[in-house]
Write a protein that holds these residues in place. Structure first.
Motif, PDB file in Angstrom:
ATOM      1  N   SER A   9      12.647 -18.569  65.261  1.00 52.61           N
ATOM      2  CA  SER A   9      13.016 -18.403  63.864  1.00 52.61           C
ATOM      3  C   SER A   9      12.817 -19.727  63.149  1.00 52.61           C
ATOM      4  CB  SER A   9      14.477 -17.960  63.759  1.00 52.61           C
ATOM      5  OG  SER A   9      14.864 -17.849  62.422  1.00 52.61           O
ATOM      6  N   ASP A  10      12.628 -19.647  61.839  1.00 51.45           N
ATOM      7  CA  ASP A  10      12.606 -20.861  61.037  1.00 51.45           C
ATOM      8  C   ASP A  10      13.304 -20.588  59.713  1.00 51.45           C
ATOM      9  OD1 ASP A  10      10.684 -19.266  59.868  1.00 51.45           O
ATOM     10  OD2 ASP A  10       9.201 -20.831  59.671  1.00 51.45           O
ATOM     11  N   TYR A  11      13.730 -21.654  59.079  1.00 57.72           N
ATOM     12  CA  TYR A  11      14.444 -21.544  57.818  1.00 57.72           C
ATOM     13  C   TYR A  11      13.983 -22.669  56.910  1.00 57.72           C
ATOM     14  CZ  TYR A  11      18.217 -20.510  54.578  1.00 57.72           C
ATOM     15  OH  TYR A  11      18.930 -20.151  53.463  1.00 57.72           O
ATOM     16  N   ASP A  12      13.449 -22.306  55.772  1.00 57.67           N
ATOM     17  CA  ASP A  12      12.960 -23.239  54.768  1.00 57.67           C
ATOM     18  C   ASP A  12      14.022 -23.344  53.679  1.00 57.67           C
ATOM     19  OD1 ASP A  12      11.679 -24.523  52.651  1.00 57.67           O
ATOM     20  OD2 ASP A  12       9.757 -23.544  53.030  1.00 57.67           O
ATOM     21  N   THR A  13      14.639 -24.507  53.540  1.00 62.63           N
ATOM     22  CA  THR A  13      15.741 -24.647  52.586  1.00 62.63           C
ATOM     23  C   THR A  13      15.279 -24.516  51.146  1.00 62.63           C
ATOM     24  OG1 THR A  13      15.556 -27.055  52.578  1.00 62.63           O
ATOM     25  CG2 THR A  13      17.136 -26.075  54.109  1.00 62.63           C
ATOM     26  N   TYR A  14      14.036 -24.809  50.861  1.00 64.40           N
ATOM     27  CA  TYR A  14      13.554 -24.672  49.489  1.00 64.40           C
ATOM     28  C   TYR A  14      13.263 -23.214  49.144  1.00 64.40           C
ATOM     29  CZ  TYR A  14      10.823 -25.072  45.261  1.00 64.40           C
ATOM     30  OH  TYR A  14      10.365 -24.917  43.984  1.00 64.40           O
ATOM     31  N   ARG A  15      12.533 -22.538  50.007  1.00 67.42           N
ATOM     32  CA  ARG A  15      12.156 -21.146  49.722  1.00 67.42           C
ATOM     33  C   ARG A  15      13.331 -20.181  49.819  1.00 67.42           C
ATOM     34  NH1 ARG A  15       6.312 -20.613  52.607  1.00 67.42           N
ATOM     35  NH2 ARG A  15       5.251 -21.973  51.145  1.00 67.42           N
ATOM     36  N   LYS A  16      14.224 -20.397  50.780  1.00 64.04           N
ATOM     37  CA  LYS A  16      15.328 -19.452  50.972  1.00 64.04           C
ATOM     38  C   LYS A  16      16.475 -19.706  50.001  1.00 64.04           C
ATOM     39  CE  LYS A  16      13.438 -17.700  54.656  1.00 64.04           C
ATOM     40  NZ  LYS A  16      13.550 -16.672  55.582  1.00 64.04           N
ATOM     41  N   ASN A  17      16.763 -20.986  49.717  1.00 64.81           N
ATOM     42  CA  ASN A  17      17.919 -21.321  48.890  1.00 64.81           C
ATOM     43  C   ASN A  17      17.553 -21.770  47.487  1.00 64.81           C
ATOM     44  OD1 ASN A  17      20.012 -20.757  50.544  1.00 64.81           O
ATOM     45  ND2 ASN A  17      20.674 -22.861  50.841  1.00 64.81           N
ATOM     46  N   MET A  18      16.285 -22.060  47.278  1.00 67.56           N
ATOM     47  CA  MET A  18      15.840 -22.673  46.021  1.00 67.56           C
ATOM     48  C   MET A  18      16.709 -23.901  45.722  1.00 67.56           C
ATOM     49  SD  MET A  18      13.192 -21.166  45.149  1.00 67.56           S
ATOM     50  CE  MET A  18      12.850 -21.711  43.501  1.00 67.56           C
ATOM     51  N   ARG A  19      16.861 -24.674  46.729  1.00 71.85           N
ATOM     52  CA  ARG A  19      17.752 -25.825  46.710  1.00 71.85           C
ATOM     53  C   ARG A  19      16.972 -27.058  46.292  1.00 71.85           C
ATOM     54  NH1 ARG A  19      22.233 -27.794  48.961  1.00 71.85           N
ATOM     55  NH2 ARG A  19      21.887 -29.746  50.032  1.00 71.85           N
ATOM     56  N   LEU A  20      17.294 -27.606  45.110  1.00 76.38           N
ATOM     57  CA  LEU A  20      16.594 -28.781  44.629  1.00 76.38           C
ATOM     58  C   LEU A  20      17.424 -30.050  44.755  1.00 76.38           C
ATOM     59  CD1 LEU A  20      15.028 -27.219  41.426  1.00 76.38           C
ATOM     60  CD2 LEU A  20      13.883 -27.722  43.578  1.00 76.38           C
ATOM     61  N   LEU A  21      18.715 -29.913  44.616  1.00 76.19           N
ATOM     62  CA  LEU A  21      19.594 -31.073  44.677  1.00 76.19           C
ATOM     63  C   LEU A  21      20.481 -30.990  45.913  1.00 76.19           C
ATOM     64  CD1 LEU A  21      20.656 -31.095  40.936  1.00 76.19           C
ATOM     65  CD2 LEU A  21      18.893 -32.497  42.012  1.00 76.19           C
ATOM     66  N   GLY A  22      21.060 -32.105  46.267  1.00 75.62           N
ATOM     67  CA  GLY A  22      21.956 -32.144  47.420  1.00 75.62           C
ATOM     68  C   GLY A  22      21.455 -33.147  48.433  1.00 75.62           C
ATOM     69  N   SER A  23      22.305 -33.436  49.397  1.00 76.51           N
ATOM     70  CA  SER A  23      21.953 -34.445  50.389  1.00 76.51           C
ATOM     71  C   SER A  23      21.019 -33.857  51.445  1.00 76.51           C
ATOM     72  CB  SER A  23      23.220 -34.978  51.069  1.00 76.51           C
ATOM     73  OG  SER A  23      23.780 -33.994  51.893  1.00 76.51           O
ATOM     74  N   THR A  24      20.279 -34.735  52.069  1.00 74.01           N
ATOM     75  CA  THR A  24      19.385 -34.329  53.137  1.00 74.01           C
ATOM     76  C   THR A  24      20.185 -33.813  54.327  1.00 74.01           C
ATOM     77  OG1 THR A  24      17.826 -36.016  52.420  1.00 74.01           O
ATOM     78  CG2 THR A  24      17.502 -35.128  54.613  1.00 74.01           C
ATOM     79  N   GLU A  25      21.303 -34.458  54.617  1.00 72.68           N
ATOM     80  CA  GLU A  25      22.158 -34.023  55.723  1.00 72.68           C
ATOM     81  C   GLU A  25      22.620 -32.579  55.502  1.00 72.68           C
ATOM     82  OE1 GLU A  25      26.663 -34.934  57.067  1.00 72.68           O
ATOM     83  OE2 GLU A  25      25.350 -36.688  56.986  1.00 72.68           O
ATOM     84  N   ASN A  26      22.996 -32.270  54.277  1.00 70.54           N
ATOM     85  CA  ASN A  26      23.436 -30.920  53.965  1.00 70.54           C
ATOM     86  C   ASN A  26      22.274 -29.927  54.090  1.00 70.54           C
ATOM     87  OD1 ASN A  26      25.478 -29.158  53.351  1.00 70.54           O
ATOM     88  ND2 ASN A  26      25.237 -29.361  51.146  1.00 70.54           N
ATOM     89  N   SER A  27      21.079 -30.345  53.715  1.00 67.66           N
ATOM     90  CA  SER A  27      19.904 -29.478  53.855  1.00 67.66           C
ATOM     91  C   SER A  27      19.614 -29.183  55.320  1.00 67.66           C
ATOM     92  CB  SER A  27      18.669 -30.121  53.211  1.00 67.66           C
ATOM     93  OG  SER A  27      18.791 -30.127  51.819  1.00 67.66           O
TER      94      SER A  27
END
Length: 184
Positions: free
Chosen positions: A139-157
């Motif tokens: 499995s894989d999870y892309d934090t940008y495509r799945k969450n549309m996450r632009l801000l936040g810490s790298t650790e949290n990503s």
């Protein structure tokens, strides 16, 4: 006297039968040990490996704390994600008495012109192997495509990506083998 002897016999029979019932634990009651290797970090820069490993294992331990039938084992080595040798998996599972092994990869997005300019977006990929070195699922999870996450810490990503990848593995594992999910 007969009454006392009768109750003693029943009590003794019950007492002796309890260990027999406990000895007949089903396979679902078995505590499964999952061996996690350090994730391969891309790009391969020494300064980001340790914080990535800490965020990754923090997330994994948080996830597995909700599953009482699992125990997390950590191997302090890194196995190349794209070139997994089944013999290596079998050897590590045997030496650590593990039922499953997870090989993972954390890929950072590069943004900008410089060599060390990265985005806080990551793709966390995982492969689940059984103790015999067979690939069960990935499995894989892309934090940008799945969450549309632009801000936040790298650790949290990394934590969000790890959580998403583990959930993806569990979802695929349920489809493959419904009884295996209960043990994972």
């Amino acid at each position: 006297m007969k009454k006392y002897l009768f109750h003693s016999t029943i009590f003794l029979a019950l007492l002796l039968s309890v260990p027999a019932v406990k000895a007949q634990k089903s396979d679902d009651d078995k505590i499964r040990k999952v061996l996690y290797f350090n994730p391969e970090v891309e790009p391969d820069i020494e300064e980001i490996e340790e914080p990535t490993n800490n965020a990754f294992f923090s997330s994994v331990s948080d996830i597995l704390s909700g599953y009482r039938k699992n125990k997390m084992l950590r191997a302090e080595i890194q196995i190349p994600f794209d070139e997994v040798d089944p013999k290596t998996i079998v050897e590590y599972c045997t030496n650590n008495d593990a039922d499953f092994a997870i090989v993972s990869k954390v890929k950072y997005f590069k943004v900008g012109i410089g060599r060390y300019v990265f985005s806080n977006q990551v793709v966390v990929s995982m492969k689940l192997f059984d103790e015999n070195g067979n690939l069960l699922t990935e499995s894989d999870y892309d934090t940008y495509r799945k969450n549309m996450r632009l801000l936040g810490s790298t650790e949290n990503s990394v934590k969000i990506g790890t959580n998403g990848a583990v959930k993806g593995i569990l979802k695929k594992l349920r489809k493959i083998k419904p009884s295996a999910e209960a043990g994972f």
